[in-house]
Design a protein around this motif. Structure first.
Motif, short mmCIF file in Angstrom:
data_model
loop_
_atom_site.label_atom_id
_atom_site.label_comp_id
_atom_site.label_asym_id
_atom_site.label_seq_id
_atom_site.Cartn_x
_atom_site.Cartn_y
_atom_site.Cartn_z
N THR A 76 0.69 -0.35 -10.44
CA THR A 76 -0.16 0.08 -9.32
C THR A 76 -1.59 -0.39 -9.53
O THR A 76 -1.97 -0.77 -10.65
N TRP A 77 -2.36 -0.30 -8.42
CA TRP A 77 -3.79 -0.64 -8.50
C TRP A 77 -4.56 0.30 -7.61
O TRP A 77 -4.12 0.65 -6.51
N ASN A 78 -5.74 0.72 -8.11
CA ASN A 78 -6.67 1.48 -7.26
C ASN A 78 -8.09 1.13 -7.67
O ASN A 78 -8.32 0.48 -8.70
N GLU A 79 -9.05 1.56 -6.85
CA GLU A 79 -10.44 1.19 -7.09
C GLU A 79 -11.00 1.86 -8.34
O GLU A 79 -11.89 1.33 -9.00
N THR A 80 -10.48 3.03 -8.67
CA THR A 80 -11.05 3.79 -9.79
C THR A 80 -10.59 3.25 -11.14
O THR A 80 -11.39 2.99 -12.04
N GLY A 136 -8.24 0.56 -11.58
CA GLY A 136 -7.79 -0.82 -11.59
C GLY A 136 -6.26 -0.93 -11.66
O GLY A 136 -5.55 -0.10 -11.08
N ASP A 163 -4.42 6.27 -2.25
CA ASP A 163 -5.14 5.00 -2.16
C ASP A 163 -4.61 3.95 -3.13
O ASP A 163 -5.21 2.88 -3.26
N ASP A 164 -3.53 4.24 -3.86
CA ASP A 164 -2.96 3.28 -4.80
C ASP A 164 -2.17 2.21 -4.07
O ASP A 164 -1.56 2.46 -3.03
N GLU A 224 0.84 -1.20 0.00
CA GLU A 224 0.00 0.00 0.00
C GLU A 224 0.88 1.26 0.00
O GLU A 224 1.86 1.36 0.74
#
Length: 489
Positions: free
Chosen positions: A33-37, A39, A10-11, A5
């Protein structure tokens, strides 16, 4: 894949771990990287793993090379002594470039055998054994691609063509054909035979008619077929004869006959002179098998294996007839045999070119020809152990090196074919082989003449001994006896 994290947003960072080898520390590769918005966002989605992980961080790795002569160690990169371990030297520059591209510390493992399977022990030896047992990560030399080897190692790229071919001087036509039948085509020979028979019949009829009806020729009462045959031979060979016809018809016939054979004789002789200096290009194994040329192979371990073990029927016949177990020579000896006579030498092309360029004259080089060898369809491939993790990395790197021209540069430095700068400046004297058929006819004629002489001597000797003396009549003997009695009385 490891997820970490990010501390400020939030990535989540994505990392991939891998190791160069079992003893090397883990290396972390930032995948993305990954995030909710949005992906997953990958940093490396446009590059393959073979190009991302080619840096081996100076890790020492073993690479096996076929090195038969100790002197090769001193000339792996200076292009000197190209006639020894040629294939290894051709490939070493590309392998050195591969090690530098992958940042590998090269450790050379020498072997003296390419690698062959032993059916009795069911094991491999030499270079193939080292790779198969994973004692090395790569084969620096490139052996032939065979079905048996493919079962135990992974071939990744063709590195060397390994050109092994027959090197020979173009033989004269006398080594391939009967020179004395070449000037005319078969139809011309047939027409010539018909013309000779027609002249023979006409001469026989006219000369016998003149002798019987008009005036004898050369005090002859008649002309036999053998007499006319001799006259025809003299006309064909342009030797002339002492017999002259007494009629206009006979003289016209003789004039036409001698004129026709004069043109034929001139054409034939001129063509013979041309083809005596002509050469023949040996096209295939059948031509070489049928010719009078000798043949041999270069003295190496693999050369004996592939020549003796060929599955091609014609190649087997050629090996058994002209090469055999004792038909292998050192490179210098074999190339010298090619220069001195008509000899087909099965050898490494690159090594042979270097020696030819130093020892052959320009006319010798212009008279050379190359013919496919026993293993012309086989190529040399670099290989790795089965399912090696480095296979794709090495393969892509070698392809790049080939595209940059490094491999071709090294190959051409060793396989530079000598150039012919002026053919046709030499003249070969006529030899016994060129005159073989003529001498054979001469010898056959002398033999037949001697045999006929012996038979004639025997015939006349037997006839003389068996000849019966004529007896006088009986009444002559009685009268003589009476006279003898009267004289005595």
């Amino acid at each position: 894949m490891v997820v970490k994290e990010a501390p400020e947003d939030d990535d989540f960072e994505l990392w991939q771990p891998y190791k160069i080898d079992m003893e090397h520390a883990i290396i972390w590769e930032n995948y993305g990287t990954w995030n909710e918005t949005f992906g997953v966002y990958s940093y490396i989605n446009k590059s393959e793993i073979q190009t991302r992980r080619h840096d081996f961080q100076a890790t020492p790795m073993k690479v096996a090379f076929y090195i038969e002569f100790e002197e090769t160690w001193n000339h792996l990169e200076d292009f000197r002594r190209p006639r020894i371990d040629t294939f290894t030297k051709q490939n070493f520059g590309a392998i050195r470039a591969l090690m530098e591209y992958c940042n590998i510390t090269l450790i050379i493992v020498p072997v003296k055998i390419w690698g062959y399977y032993n059916p009795e022990t069911q094991t491999w030896n030499g270079l193939i054994e080292k790779v198969h047992k994973r004692e090395v990560v790569l084969a620096g030399s490139s052996p032939y691609f065979t079905a048996e080897r493919f079962q135990v190692v992974d071939f990744i790229k063709m590195q060397n063509p390994l050109e092994i071919k027959f090197i020979m001087k173009k033989p004269p036509l006398s080594y391939m054909y009967n020179l004395y039948t070449l000037p005319f085509q078969s139809n011309v020979w047939k027409a010539l035979l018909i013309v000779v028979l027609l002249f023979y019949a006409a001469m026989y009829v006219i000369m016998n008619w003149e002798t019987r009806k008009i005036q004898p020729i050369a005090c002859r009462a008649t002309f036999t077929p053998s007499d006319v045959s001799l006259i025809m031979c003299e006309a064909v060979c342009q030797q002339g004869n002492t017999l002259e016809s007494n009629t206009v018809t006979g003289r016209i016939l003789e004039f036409i006959m001698y004129l026709a054979f004069f043109f034929l004789y001139s054409s034939y002789s001129a063509y013979i002179v041309v083809i005596l200096q002509s050469t023949y290009t040996v096209a295939d194994y059948q031509d070489l098998y049928d010719s009078s040329m000798g043949a041999g192979g270069m003295e190496t371990t693999y050369m004996r294996v592939y020549l003796a073990g060929s599955k091609n029927l014609l190649q087997q016949k050629l090996y058994n007839k002209k090469i055999g177990p004792n038909g292998f020579y050192a490179l210098e000896d074999g190339i010298q045999r090619v220069k001195n006579g008509f000899f087909a030498f099965h050898a490494e092309v690159a090594a042979s070119y270097n020696y030819i360029a130093k020892t052959y004259t320009d006319s010798d080089i212009c008279n050379l020809q190359i013919m496919d060898g026993y293993s012309s369809y086989m190529k040399g491939y670099t290989h790795t152990p089965k399912n090696s993790p480095y296979k794709e990395i090495f393969k892509v790197a070698l392809l790049k090196i080939d595209e940059y021209g490094i491999q071709k540069r090294n190959y051409l430095r060793y396989a530079d074919q000598p150039k012919c700068h002026g053919g046709g400046g030499s003249f070969d004297s006529v030899g016994i082989r060129d005159m073989y058929n003529a001498l054979l006819i001469l010898a056959a004629g002398i033999g037949v003449a001697v045999c006929l002489l012996i038979l004639e001597c025997i015939y006349f000797h037997v006839r003389k001994r068996t000849k019966v003396q004529p007896r006088r009549p009986v009444h002559h003997n009685q009268e003589r006896e009476k006279r003898e009695k009267l004289r005595n009385w």
